[in-house]
Structure formats: structure tokens, C-alpha cells
Design a protein around this motif. Sequence first.
Motif, mmCIF file in Angstrom:
data_model
loop_
_atom_site.group_PDB
_atom_site.id
_atom_site.type_symbol
_atom_site.label_atom_id
_atom_site.label_comp_id
_atom_site.label_asym_id
_atom_site.label_seq_id
_atom_site.Cartn_x
_atom_site.Cartn_y
_atom_site.Cartn_z
ATOM 1 N N GLU A 223 0.815 -1.213 0.000
ATOM 2 C CA GLU A 223 0.000 0.000 0.000
ATOM 3 C C GLU A 223 0.852 1.268 0.000
ATOM 4 O O GLU A 223 0.464 2.284 -0.576
ATOM 5 C CB GLU A 223 -0.960 -0.003 1.193
ATOM 6 C CG GLU A 223 -2.039 -1.076 1.110
ATOM 7 C CD GLU A 223 -2.898 -0.973 -0.148
ATOM 8 O OE1 GLU A 223 -2.988 0.130 -0.732
ATOM 9 O OE2 GLU A 223 -3.473 -1.996 -0.559
ATOM 10 N N ILE A 224 2.019 1.217 0.622
ATOM 11 C CA ILE A 224 2.917 2.380 0.564
ATOM 12 C C ILE A 224 3.453 2.560 -0.851
ATOM 13 O O ILE A 224 3.510 3.681 -1.376
ATOM 14 C CB ILE A 224 4.068 2.223 1.578
ATOM 15 C CG1 ILE A 224 3.533 2.354 3.007
ATOM 16 C CG2 ILE A 224 5.157 3.275 1.326
ATOM 17 C CD1 ILE A 224 4.573 2.114 4.083
ATOM 18 N N LEU A 225 3.820 1.463 -1.486
ATOM 19 C CA LEU A 225 4.354 1.550 -2.847
ATOM 20 C C LEU A 225 3.301 2.003 -3.851
ATOM 21 O O LEU A 225 3.634 2.574 -4.894
ATOM 22 C CB LEU A 225 4.923 0.191 -3.275
ATOM 23 C CG LEU A 225 6.159 -0.298 -2.505
ATOM 24 C CD1 LEU A 225 6.575 -1.677 -2.990
ATOM 25 C CD2 LEU A 225 7.317 0.692 -2.652
ATOM 26 N N LYS A 226 2.030 1.776 -3.532
ATOM 27 C CA LYS A 226 0.946 2.185 -4.429
ATOM 28 C C LYS A 226 0.671 3.686 -4.390
ATOM 29 O O LYS A 226 -0.027 4.213 -5.251
ATOM 30 C CB LYS A 226 -0.348 1.447 -4.065
ATOM 31 C CG LYS A 226 -0.415 0.003 -4.532
ATOM 32 C CD LYS A 226 -1.748 -0.591 -4.122
ATOM 33 C CE LYS A 226 -1.872 -2.054 -4.520
ATOM 34 N NZ LYS A 226 -3.158 -2.627 -4.044
ATOM 35 N N LEU A 227 1.181 4.365 -3.375
ATOM 36 C CA LEU A 227 0.944 5.801 -3.262
ATOM 37 C C LEU A 227 1.494 6.519 -4.490
ATOM 38 O O LEU A 227 2.545 6.160 -5.025
ATOM 39 C CB LEU A 227 1.616 6.365 -2.011
ATOM 40 C CG LEU A 227 0.975 6.027 -0.664
ATOM 41 C CD1 LEU A 227 1.873 6.525 0.459
ATOM 42 C CD2 LEU A 227 -0.407 6.645 -0.545
ATOM 43 N N ASP A 228 0.779 7.540 -4.899
ATOM 44 C CA ASP A 228 1.230 8.357 -6.029
ATOM 45 C C ASP A 228 1.411 9.781 -5.523
ATOM 46 O O ASP A 228 0.454 10.552 -5.457
ATOM 47 C CB ASP A 228 0.199 8.321 -7.156
ATOM 48 C CG ASP A 228 0.690 9.057 -8.399
ATOM 49 O OD1 ASP A 228 1.799 9.627 -8.348
ATOM 50 O OD2 ASP A 228 -0.037 9.063 -9.402
ATOM 51 N N PRO A 229 2.625 10.134 -5.118
ATOM 52 C CA PRO A 229 2.833 11.452 -4.514
ATOM 53 C C PRO A 229 2.919 12.596 -5.512
ATOM 54 O O PRO A 229 3.003 13.754 -5.121
ATOM 55 C CB PRO A 229 4.170 11.269 -3.792
ATOM 56 C CG PRO A 229 4.910 10.289 -4.646
ATOM 57 C CD PRO A 229 3.861 9.339 -5.176
ATOM 58 N N LEU A 230 2.929 12.291 -6.801
ATOM 59 C CA LEU A 230 3.097 13.340 -7.797
ATOM 60 C C LEU A 230 1.772 14.033 -8.087
ATOM 61 O O LEU A 230 0.737 13.384 -8.247
ATOM 62 C CB LEU A 230 3.656 12.745 -9.094
ATOM 63 C CG LEU A 230 5.034 12.081 -8.977
ATOM 64 C CD1 LEU A 230 5.433 11.473 -10.313
ATOM 65 C CD2 LEU A 230 6.074 13.095 -8.520
ATOM 66 N N PRO A 231 1.759 15.362 -8.145
ATOM 67 C CA PRO A 231 0.515 16.082 -8.451
ATOM 68 C C PRO A 231 0.100 15.868 -9.899
ATOM 69 O O PRO A 231 0.937 15.682 -10.783
ATOM 70 C CB PRO A 231 0.898 17.542 -8.185
ATOM 71 C CG PRO A 231 2.378 17.597 -8.409
ATOM 72 C CD PRO A 231 2.910 16.263 -7.949
ATOM 73 N N HIS A 232 -1.196 15.853 -10.125
ATOM 74 C CA HIS A 232 -1.724 15.684 -11.479
ATOM 75 C C HIS A 232 -2.597 16.877 -11.836
ATOM 76 O O HIS A 232 -3.300 17.425 -10.997
ATOM 77 C CB HIS A 232 -2.554 14.394 -11.563
ATOM 78 C CG HIS A 232 -1.738 13.157 -11.334
ATOM 79 N ND1 HIS A 232 -1.057 12.515 -12.331
ATOM 80 C CD2 HIS A 232 -1.470 12.457 -10.191
ATOM 81 C CE1 HIS A 232 -0.431 11.455 -11.838
ATOM 82 N NE2 HIS A 232 -0.658 11.408 -10.535
ATOM 83 N N GLU A 233 -2.535 17.282 -13.084
ATOM 84 C CA GLU A 233 -3.364 18.401 -13.530
ATOM 85 C C GLU A 233 -4.786 17.923 -13.808
ATOM 86 O O GLU A 233 -4.984 16.804 -14.224
ATOM 87 C CB GLU A 233 -2.767 19.005 -14.803
ATOM 88 C CG GLU A 233 -1.386 19.632 -14.576
ATOM 89 C CD GLU A 233 -0.850 20.267 -15.837
ATOM 90 O OE1 GLU A 233 -1.525 20.189 -16.880
ATOM 91 O OE2 GLU A 233 0.237 20.852 -15.776
#
Length: 233
Positions: A223-233
Amino acid sequence: FGDLEATAEAIDDETCAILVEPVQGEGGVRIPPEGFLEGLRELCDQHGLLLIFDEVQTGCGRLGTWFGYQHFGVEPDVMTLAKSLCGGLAGGALLARRDVATSLRPGTHASTFGGNPIASAAGIAVIETIEAENLLQRASELSAAFRQRLEEGLAGCSWVEEIRVAGLMIGIELSVEAAPVVQRCLERGVLINATQGTIVRLLPAMTLTDAQLDEGCGIVIDEILKLDPLPHE
């Protein structure tokens, strides 16, 4: 926490004690830097203060020793215990060195539910079980296994800032909010929590099996690896 100089500067004529967790729990599994607890002991001795350890989370075997102070080799004057002390029943205790305890005479320290026989029996059962099942050693074994599994599984993950392990107190500091990990793990049957917004905290039981450790760690890592910390437009 961790700053001896700031602690020394905060002491004045009205200071009677220093109260500290050997490892900060709600603070995010903050492990004291080397020499910090020893330094607090020295400050208390120099100024005639009591050193009080809040061992509500670190006590009763969680660090692989009966009490956290034994893990770090620094003895307090007073220690508080609760939570795991009575195996889930409401119960707490205050322990003090003999020369300090003599100041607590009848009537000066009281509790409405103090000496509750059910909680007391539960506390005795917890102590006997820890001894009979050699759970202090088991806690140390589990701690090493958690550290290895988490460090290997999260190696290279750019949003993992730090993995902190003290016995069976485990904190995974992220650069993003930890709440989504907690919720998704709960949905998959693993109960963890988040502290300070970005820290995933694990407080596993000393009775955990190897299979449970493997499954639980796998879910948390996934579940930690699934995180997507990058912002999306």
C-alpha cells in the motif's frame, strides 16, 4: 525531544522533574539520539530533579525488555505503565524508587478505581504469560524481522523518508500523507495508524506468528508503494 541543551535551558527554580517517553509514540516513534536519556539523568542528578519515564507504550516488553529504561540502560526515579499492562483491560500503575515512593503516603495519592481486582488479576496474567511464553525474546526476534522486511521492501521508494524501529514500535515516515495507507490496510485486514500526519505507525503484538508478520508486512509495503505522490493536472 533529543535536545539536551534546550532541556537544560528550560530548567528553572520551579522545575521539579523531567517527564519523557523513552521512545516517543504519538510523536511518530521518535528514538532518542545517543546520549540523550543519559544526559537527562545527569541533569536531574545535578539539579535535584526527578526523572520520570512515561512507559505506557514502551513498557511490558514492547522493546524486547520488560521496560524501556532497561533497553537504553538509564534508570528513572518514577515510571508509569498502562495499556498492555492489563492485556486490554483498563489499568495503569505508577512505580517509583523506594526513597521516592516513601513520600506517597495514604491519602496523598489516590485513584477512584485503584486496586481494581479484575484489572489486577489481568495484570498478573499478562506478566505470567510474557514470562511463560518467552515473549521478550520473541519481541526482539520480531523486531529484527520487521526491520529487514520493511527496509528491503521499501528500498528505493522515493516517498519513504525514514524507517524507525525500536523493538515492536515501528514508524515509517513518508513525504506524503499517511492516512490513505492506513485506510487501505484496514480494508485488507491490517490495523495500523498514522501519527503526525505523515508517519505510518505499527505496534504489532509480541504473539505475532511468522506467517502473520509476512502477510501484514506485505500488505503495508504494497500500500505504501501504491501511493502516487506526484501532483496531477
